[in-house]
Design a protein around this motif. Sequence first.
Motif, PDB file in Angstrom:
ATOM      1  N   GLN A 250       0.868  -1.174   0.000  1.00  0.00           N
ATOM      2  CA  GLN A 250       0.000   0.000   0.000  1.00  0.00           C
ATOM      3  C   GLN A 250       0.908   1.229   0.000  1.00  0.00           C
ATOM      4  OE1 GLN A 250      -3.375   0.271   0.010  1.00  0.00           O
ATOM      5  NE2 GLN A 250      -3.802  -1.906  -0.036  1.00  0.00           N
ATOM      6  N   VAL A 251       1.333   1.645  -1.191  1.00  0.00           N
ATOM      7  CA  VAL A 251       2.238   2.782  -1.335  1.00  0.00           C
ATOM      8  C   VAL A 251       1.655   3.721  -2.375  1.00  0.00           C
ATOM      9  CG1 VAL A 251       4.568   3.524  -1.960  1.00  0.00           C
ATOM     10  CG2 VAL A 251       4.240   1.363  -0.744  1.00  0.00           C
ATOM     11  N   VAL A 252       1.617   5.019  -2.067  1.00  0.00           N
ATOM     12  CA  VAL A 252       1.050   6.000  -2.976  1.00  0.00           C
ATOM     13  C   VAL A 252       2.000   7.178  -3.113  1.00  0.00           C
ATOM     14  CG1 VAL A 252      -0.808   7.676  -3.323  1.00  0.00           C
ATOM     15  CG2 VAL A 252      -1.350   5.398  -2.470  1.00  0.00           C
ATOM     16  N   ALA A 253       2.204   7.631  -4.336  1.00  0.00           N
ATOM     17  CA  ALA A 253       2.870   8.907  -4.632  1.00  0.00           C
ATOM     18  C   ALA A 253       2.002   9.588  -5.674  1.00  0.00           C
ATOM     19  CB  ALA A 253       4.286   8.686  -5.155  1.00  0.00           C
ATOM     20  N   GLU A 254       1.508  10.784  -5.358  1.00  0.00           N
ATOM     21  CA  GLU A 254       0.574  11.450  -6.246  1.00  0.00           C
ATOM     22  C   GLU A 254       0.587  12.948  -5.988  1.00  0.00           C
ATOM     23  OE1 GLU A 254      -3.242   9.830  -5.267  1.00  0.00           O
ATOM     24  OE2 GLU A 254      -3.236  10.665  -3.240  1.00  0.00           O
ATOM     25  N   VAL A 255       0.114  13.689  -6.977  1.00  0.00           N
ATOM     26  CA  VAL A 255      -0.130  15.119  -6.794  1.00  0.00           C
ATOM     27  C   VAL A 255      -1.621  15.290  -6.560  1.00  0.00           C
ATOM     28  CG1 VAL A 255      -0.071  17.396  -7.873  1.00  0.00           C
ATOM     29  CG2 VAL A 255       1.865  15.825  -8.136  1.00  0.00           C
ATOM     30  N   LEU A 256      -1.968  15.824  -5.401  1.00  0.00           N
ATOM     31  CA  LEU A 256      -3.354  15.895  -4.957  1.00  0.00           C
ATOM     32  C   LEU A 256      -3.606  17.253  -4.314  1.00  0.00           C
ATOM     33  CD1 LEU A 256      -6.095  14.462  -4.340  1.00  0.00           C
ATOM     34  CD2 LEU A 256      -5.051  13.695  -2.187  1.00  0.00           C
ATOM     35  N   ASP A 257      -4.653  17.935  -4.721  1.00  0.00           N
ATOM     36  CA  ASP A 257      -5.028  19.228  -4.148  1.00  0.00           C
ATOM     37  C   ASP A 257      -3.872  20.231  -4.194  1.00  0.00           C
ATOM     38  OD1 ASP A 257      -7.576  18.283  -3.594  1.00  0.00           O
ATOM     39  OD2 ASP A 257      -7.007  17.567  -1.602  1.00  0.00           O
ATOM     40  N   GLY A 258      -3.125  20.218  -5.293  1.00  0.00           N
ATOM     41  CA  GLY A 258      -2.067  21.200  -5.489  1.00  0.00           C
ATOM     42  C   GLY A 258      -0.790  20.945  -4.725  1.00  0.00           C
ATOM     43  N   GLY A 259      -0.590  19.722  -4.240  1.00  0.00           N
ATOM     44  CA  GLY A 259       0.635  19.390  -3.520  1.00  0.00           C
ATOM     45  C   GLY A 259       0.995  17.936  -3.715  1.00  0.00           C
ATOM     46  N   LEU A 260       2.187  17.552  -3.237  1.00  0.00           N
ATOM     47  CA  LEU A 260       2.645  16.169  -3.332  1.00  0.00           C
ATOM     48  C   LEU A 260       2.152  15.394  -2.122  1.00  0.00           C
ATOM     49  CD1 LEU A 260       4.432  14.012  -4.714  1.00  0.00           C
ATOM     50  CD2 LEU A 260       6.320  14.843  -3.277  1.00  0.00           C
ATOM     51  N   HIS A 261       1.525  14.235  -2.377  1.00  0.00           N
ATOM     52  CA  HIS A 261       1.025  13.375  -1.321  1.00  0.00           C
ATOM     53  C   HIS A 261       1.742  12.035  -1.390  1.00  0.00           C
ATOM     54  CE1 HIS A 261      -2.256  10.400   0.103  1.00  0.00           C
ATOM     55  NE2 HIS A 261      -1.561  10.815   1.151  1.00  0.00           N
ATOM     56  N   LEU A 262       2.328  11.623  -0.261  1.00  0.00           N
ATOM     57  CA  LEU A 262       3.011  10.337  -0.147  1.00  0.00           C
ATOM     58  C   LEU A 262       2.341   9.522   0.957  1.00  0.00           C
ATOM     59  CD1 LEU A 262       6.710  11.626  -0.179  1.00  0.00           C
ATOM     60  CD2 LEU A 262       5.329  10.911  -2.152  1.00  0.00           C
TER      61      LEU A 262
END
Length: 279
Positions: free
Chosen positions: A153-165
């Motif tokens: 369960q690993v996530v790297a994404e751009v969400l709501d104008g920022g980087l989410h890890l």
Amino acid sequence: MQQSLYDRDVCSEEETSSEAETSSEAETSSETGSEALACPIEWVFFVDNAVPQPDDGYPIVPGPFGECPEGTELSEVYPCFGDICTCEHLCDPECGPRGVCHPEEPDNTCACHPAYAGEPGACAWEGAHDNPDFEAGCEGWSFAAFTGTEPGQVVAEVLDGGLHLHVERCEELAAYTTVRVPDAMELPEGAALVFDYRLEIIGEPGNGGPLDVDLSNEGVGPLEATGGELAESRTCLPLSYGFTRQLEFRLWGAGVCADPLEIDLWVDTLAVVADPNCG
């Protein structure tokens, strides 16, 4: 909690690489309905092996103590270690301010140091990063992950104008980028590396902490858990020459794999700014 794009079995490098390519093209929605852009993750067996250091801008060649090959001279940037010194290439005429001499056949040639842009003799600092607010998605960032559980369960994404890890127990994720730092002439009062962040932890992290923030072997932080609040990280930088540094965020869920743990980090507005407290 947002579901991972990267549910997978840990079977082989070939299988995980294929799955990462597929999942990197997907998009998800957050709990608030915002579009999330997945960042491509390189799945490896050891994260350390997937995080190369950036070009620091000074081509060097080894040489015995006090002696350098023809076309080079002792470096003023790197010290000698024992009987081995580092030598940097020479250009004639000398490279202008913020320039560096690169080896090239048949003669060495001047270029702007990687911390600057433009033509030799007119090199200018254009800021710490080309994508400081993640308006260009994942551009300029790289991601490497290792999962010790099945599935991961690993996530790297751009969400709501920022980087989410996001990681869970027995998993590790590194997000890294090159930061351009100017010379002291650009920010004579002193300078700091600044970014906004939010860190949420559910469960008890293992020994060593759940998050490491590093600037080319110079510690940044430690960052404290903020819950749902936004906080600012500010780290003074030693300015002399211009240089590049690798900024790395590394999350890991150490401990007993059966114990639940979730770690979420949001990062935004990365910058190198004037700070008289750092002078």
